[in-house]
Design a protein around this motif. Structure first.
Motif, PDB file in Angstrom:
ATOM      1  N   PRO A  88      32.470  26.903  77.955  1.00 54.99           N
ATOM      2  CA  PRO A  88      31.182  26.465  78.488  1.00 54.99           C
ATOM      3  C   PRO A  88      29.954  27.067  77.785  1.00 54.99           C
ATOM      4  O   PRO A  88      28.908  26.449  77.726  1.00 54.99           O
ATOM      5  N   THR A  91      27.845  25.382  74.092  1.00 52.78           N
ATOM      6  CA  THR A  91      26.672  24.504  73.990  1.00 52.78           C
ATOM      7  C   THR A  91      25.390  25.320  73.953  1.00 52.78           C
ATOM      8  O   THR A  91      24.505  25.057  73.135  1.00 52.78           O
ATOM      9  N   GLU A 188      18.231  25.901  79.904  1.00 45.13           N
ATOM     10  CA  GLU A 188      18.092  24.659  80.672  1.00 45.13           C
ATOM     11  C   GLU A 188      18.495  23.436  79.846  1.00 45.13           C
ATOM     12  O   GLU A 188      19.138  22.517  80.360  1.00 45.13           O
ATOM     13  N   ARG A 191      22.242  23.169  79.620  1.00 43.73           N
ATOM     14  CA  ARG A 191      22.810  22.616  80.864  1.00 43.73           C
ATOM     15  C   ARG A 191      22.660  21.100  80.887  1.00 43.73           C
ATOM     16  O   ARG A 191      23.576  20.379  81.296  1.00 43.73           O
ATOM     17  N   THR A 192      21.496  20.615  80.469  1.00 40.93           N
ATOM     18  CA  THR A 192      21.257  19.176  80.421  1.00 40.93           C
ATOM     19  C   THR A 192      22.261  18.501  79.480  1.00 40.93           C
ATOM     20  O   THR A 192      22.852  17.477  79.814  1.00 40.93           O
ATOM     21  N   GLU A 194      25.211  19.618  78.532  1.00 44.60           N
ATOM     22  CA  GLU A 194      26.570  19.690  79.081  1.00 44.60           C
ATOM     23  C   GLU A 194      26.795  18.606  80.136  1.00 44.60           C
ATOM     24  O   GLU A 194      27.858  17.972  80.174  1.00 44.60           O
ATOM     25  N   LEU A 195      25.788  18.381  80.983  1.00 43.11           N
ATOM     26  CA  LEU A 195      25.903  17.340  82.012  1.00 43.11           C
ATOM     27  C   LEU A 195      25.982  15.946  81.401  1.00 43.11           C
ATOM     28  O   LEU A 195      26.783  15.112  81.818  1.00 43.11           O
ATOM     29  N   ARG A 196      25.146  15.709  80.397  1.00 44.63           N
ATOM     30  CA  ARG A 196      25.069  14.382  79.801  1.00 44.63           C
ATOM     31  C   ARG A 196      26.144  14.100  78.769  1.00 44.63           C
ATOM     32  O   ARG A 196      26.564  12.965  78.598  1.00 44.63           O
ATOM     33  N   GLY A 198      29.114  16.038  78.339  1.00 43.02           N
ATOM     34  CA  GLY A 198      30.448  16.551  78.679  1.00 43.02           C
ATOM     35  C   GLY A 198      31.436  15.518  79.132  1.00 43.02           C
ATOM     36  O   GLY A 198      31.251  14.384  79.256  1.00 43.02           O
TER      37      GLY A 198
END
Length: 198
Positions: A88, A91, A188, A191-192, A194-196, A198
């Protein structure tokens, strides 16, 4: 006979490299209009004739400097990639590496050239295709490091947004040390991604 040529070729490469580095330093410190080929030669510690042999004009120096700048950035990314963690946190480390490309004296020199190229058509004609090539290579390496598939909708745009974010933060860093704020943004944005992605 070969033994004589190799040292001459090596000296020529060394002189060329010193001139390019002196040009980048000069552009970063004094801007496009504050730098001449003669001044660059003096800074590099070579004769004006030697400088003009390698680079008859400042535009010729720009071509070589942008090539060097782009390659140095890519080489730096690749060198750092060997130490990237898996999992994790990868990224976030990649985003930080990419954003950090746009800090320091080399980026400062590039900005000086971009600013002048906005109103100097001859410089713009030289700079635009070079910057496009460097940009494509940086994008390609970012895709590799993030391990993403650009055929998926939105992925290409998110990778490009990462590079554009880096340029913007590099610009903000010119006047004040922006490292603390950049660190929060890196977290931040990672995280964006990874969400988009991943």
């Amino acid at each position: 006979m070969t033994g004589v040529r190799e040292p001459q070729q090596e000296r020529s490469r060394t002189t060329r490299r010193r001139l390019i580095e002196a040009a980048l330093d000069g552009f970063g410190e004094r801007g496009w209009h504050g730098v001449t080929v003669a001044g660059i030669a003096e800074r590099a510690g070579v004769s004006r004739g030697a400088a003009q042999h390698h680079f008859p004009t400042r535009e010729d120096l720009v071509v070589a400097a942008v090539d060097l700048l782009g390659q140095a950035q890519i080489d730096e990314l690749r060198a750092q990639a060997a130490d990237l963690p898996s999992g994790p946190s990868r990224t976030e480390h990649v985003v930080e590496m990419v954003l950090n490309l746009y800090t320091g004296p080399l980026f400062r020199a590039a900005l000086q050239l971009w600013a002048v190229a906005a109103t100097d058509e001859a410089l713009r004609d030289v700079l635009v295709p070079l910057e496009a090539r460097v940009g494509r290579e940086a994008h390609r390496v970012a895709v590799e490091l993030l391990g993403v598939d650009e055929s998926r909708p939105g992925v290409r745009e998110l990778v490009q947004a990462t590079l554009d974010l880096g340029r913007g933060l590099g610009l903000a860093n010119l006047l004040t040390d922006d490292a603390r704020r950049r660190k929060q943004i890196v977290r931040e944005w990672a995280r964006t991604l990874e969400l988009r992605l991943g």
